[in-house]
Design an enzyme around this catalytic site. Structure first.
Site, PDB file in Angstrom:
ATOM      1  N   ASN A   1       0.975  -1.296   0.038  1.00 21.05           N
ATOM      2  CA  ASN A   1      -0.027  -0.132  -0.216  1.00 21.05           C
ATOM      3  C   ASN A   1       0.910   1.126  -0.012  1.00 21.05           C
ATOM      4  O   ASN A   1       1.500   1.507   1.051  1.00 21.05           O
ATOM      5  CB  ASN A   1      -0.703  -0.077   1.252  1.00 21.05           C
ATOM      6  CG  ASN A   1      -1.677   1.093   1.408  1.00 21.05           C
ATOM      7  OD1 ASN A   1      -1.737   1.964   0.462  1.00 21.05           O
ATOM      8  ND2 ASN A   1      -2.674   0.997   2.391  1.00 21.05           N
TER       9      ASN A   1
ATOM     10  N   CYS B   1      -1.953   5.529   1.028  1.00 24.61           N
ATOM     11  CA  CYS B   1      -2.932   5.651   2.009  1.00 24.61           C
ATOM     12  C   CYS B   1      -3.211   7.169   2.009  1.00 24.61           C
ATOM     13  O   CYS B   1      -2.329   8.158   2.127  1.00 24.61           O
ATOM     14  CB  CYS B   1      -2.419   5.206   3.304  1.00 24.61           C
ATOM     15  SG  CYS B   1      -3.644   5.692   4.617  1.00 24.61           S
TER      16      CYS B   1
ATOM     17  N   LYS C   1      -0.838  -1.096  -4.482  1.00 19.49           N
ATOM     18  CA  LYS C   1      -1.984  -0.355  -4.302  1.00 19.49           C
ATOM     19  C   LYS C   1      -1.638   0.957  -4.828  1.00 19.49           C
ATOM     20  O   LYS C   1      -0.994   1.609  -3.888  1.00 19.49           O
ATOM     21  CB  LYS C   1      -2.430  -0.765  -3.101  1.00 19.49           C
ATOM     22  CG  LYS C   1      -3.835  -0.220  -3.037  1.00 19.49           C
ATOM     23  CD  LYS C   1      -4.746  -0.875  -1.958  1.00 19.49           C
ATOM     24  CE  LYS C   1      -6.334  -0.391  -2.062  1.00 19.49           C
ATOM     25  NZ  LYS C   1      -7.044  -0.691  -1.117  1.00 19.49           N
TER      26      LYS C   1
ATOM     27  N   ILE D   1      -8.361   0.893  -7.493  1.00 20.82           N
ATOM     28  CA  ILE D   1      -7.703   2.184  -6.821  1.00 20.82           C
ATOM     29  C   ILE D   1      -7.884   2.244  -5.473  1.00 20.82           C
ATOM     30  O   ILE D   1      -8.871   1.768  -4.812  1.00 20.82           O
ATOM     31  CB  ILE D   1      -7.975   3.586  -7.574  1.00 20.82           C
ATOM     32  CG1 ILE D   1      -9.411   3.617  -7.506  1.00 20.82           C
ATOM     33  CG2 ILE D   1      -7.409   3.520  -8.952  1.00 20.82           C
ATOM     34  CD1 ILE D   1     -10.019   4.883  -8.041  1.00 20.82           C
TER      35      ILE D   1
ATOM     36  N   GLY E   1     -16.519   3.591  -1.978  1.00 23.26           N
ATOM     37  CA  GLY E   1     -17.861   3.081  -2.235  1.00 23.26           C
ATOM     38  C   GLY E   1     -18.590   3.405  -3.579  1.00 23.26           C
ATOM     39  O   GLY E   1     -17.679   3.779  -4.443  1.00 23.26           O
TER      40      GLY E   1
ATOM     41  N   GLY F   1     -15.954   0.690  -5.489  1.00 21.70           N
ATOM     42  CA  GLY F   1     -17.620   0.594  -5.912  1.00 21.70           C
ATOM     43  C   GLY F   1     -18.038  -0.698  -6.350  1.00 21.70           C
ATOM     44  O   GLY F   1     -19.175  -0.764  -6.703  1.00 21.70           O
TER      45      GLY F   1
ATOM     46  N   THR G   1     -16.218  -1.210   0.568  1.00 22.87           N
ATOM     47  CA  THR G   1     -17.156  -0.442   1.288  1.00 22.87           C
ATOM     48  C   THR G   1     -18.668  -1.218   1.599  1.00 22.87           C
ATOM     49  O   THR G   1     -19.324  -0.942   2.559  1.00 22.87           O
ATOM     50  CB  THR G   1     -17.290   1.017   0.755  1.00 22.87           C
ATOM     51  OG1 THR G   1     -16.036   1.545   0.723  1.00 22.87           O
ATOM     52  CG2 THR G   1     -18.496   1.810   1.449  1.00 22.87           C
TER      53      THR G   1
HETATM   54  C1  SIN Z   1      -5.885   3.197   3.231  1.00 26.93           C
HETATM   55  O1  SIN Z   1      -6.843   4.013   2.360  1.00 26.93           O
HETATM   56  O2  SIN Z   1      -4.837   2.877   2.427  1.00 26.93           O
HETATM   57  C2  SIN Z   1      -5.958   2.943   4.479  1.00 26.93           C
HETATM   58  C3  SIN Z   1      -6.940   3.556   5.185  1.00 26.93           C
HETATM   59  C4  SIN Z   1      -6.755   4.176   6.525  1.00 26.93           C
HETATM   60  O3  SIN Z   1      -6.555   3.341   7.581  1.00 26.93           O
HETATM   61  O4  SIN Z   1      -6.566   5.199   6.908  1.00 26.93           O
END
Ligand code: SIN
Length: 304
Positions: free
Chosen positions: A129, A132, A166, A191, A217, A245, A267
């Site tokens: 990731n 974020c 990601k 995404i 979402g 989504g 979501t």
């Molecule tokens: C993310 O969107 O990569 C993580 C969300 C979060 O924990 O803030």
């Protein structure tokens, strides 16, 4: 029944429907609603090499077509997760994708080294990731820079598992995607949430404790489909996992036709913890109704 098996590079899954990181926790919390072994894979919430407290509350808020979150990557850290949560996940029969994050390249490297020592049969891939939206220094989000994305992916090489990058939907997503592949990504997860904010009009200040947040979402469905479509057009040989989504079998079909070889349900799971199983069922039904016998008849079909 249609054959739903899919391949994400070297990772073969019995079907293309996974949970999205951050929506089923770190462990087997939802296993009493969902048969994890039925899903293609379970992607856990991102973990750092250390415990992380996350952002102040409020952290989540519903919006008209989805939600916004500023969780801030709260988590127990990889070492505790490996000891306390992964065994139960493995017992559930899940194929587990572990999502990792870091605040620096050293963090990504440390996470990869911890995973290299983990040697757990249930782990099928690592989702890196780099996108974020909820870290305090948002200007340094790795996926806003091709060079930083490439470096973060390269830093995770030691993990010994296939790596999926990601990314978020930036204007230069195709370049960032190419940089992730250059850094060693075997696949791309497209995404992450979109940068957003809700104002508490009575308090005259941002509603979420972290200020801004990530929008997810139904509102982001077309944005995610476009991202998958554009990246598949530019990098047709790179496997893509579509997320954003997806709440029905028809949404999954759209992602697949745009070029994804798998999808993640995120979501929708907050409203209905059985949503990923429902998407899988509806996808199978859609394929049967449309005479589709194998998933690869759909992948990238909108480009032909
Ligand atoms: C993310 O969107 O990569 C993580 C969300 C979060 O924990 O803030």
């Amino acid at each position: 029944m249609p054959e739903l098996e899919t391949a994400i590079g070297s990772v073969r899954l019995p079907n293309p429907v996974m949970t999205a990181s951050g929506t089923v926790g770190h462990g087997a919390e939802l296993a009493r609603y969902l048969d994890y072994s039925e899903l293609g894979a379970v992607v856990v919430k991102s973990l750092a090499p250390y415990e992380w407290a996350g952002n102040p509350p409020p952290r989540v808020h519903p919006i008209s077509a989805g939600m916004i979150n500023s969780v801030g990557l709260q988590g127990p850290g990889l070492p505790r997760w490996l000891d306390d949560e992964l065994p139960e996940l493995a017992d559930s029969g899940a194929r587990v994708v572990v999502s990792i994050w870091g605040r620096s390249l050293d963090d990504y490297a440390a996470a990869a080294e911890i995973l290299a020592r983990a040697d757990h049969a249930a782990l099928v891939a690592v989702e890196v990731n780099v996108s974020c939206p909820n870290l305090e220094d948002r200007g340094r989000m790795f996926s806003h820079s091709g060079a930083m994305t490439e470096a973060a992916l390269a830093a995770t090489a030691a993990c010994g598992l296939p790596r999926w990058a990601k990314l978020s939907a930036t204007g230069d997503l195709v370049d960032i995607a190419a940089a992730a592949v250059q850094g060693g990504a075997d696949a791309l997860t497209l995404i992450n949430t979109l940068l957003g904010m809700v104002i508490d009009t009575e308090a005259r200040q941002p509603l979420l404790g972290g200020g801004g947040g990530g929008v997810s979402g139904r509102a982001m469905g077309p944005v995610a489909v476009r991202a998958v479509y554009d990246v598949h057009a530019a990098l047709p040989d790179v496997p893509i996992i579509g997320v954003g989504g997806v709440a029905s079998g028809a949404d999954a079909v759209e992602m697949l036709m745009a070029g994804a070889c798998a999808v993640q349900v995120g979501t929708a799971t907050f409203a209905d913890p059985r949503a990923p199983a429902k998407v899988l069922r509806e996808l199978a039904r859609w394929c049967a109704a449309h005479g589709v016998s194998r998933l690869d008849e759909l992948i990238g079909a909108a480009h032909e």
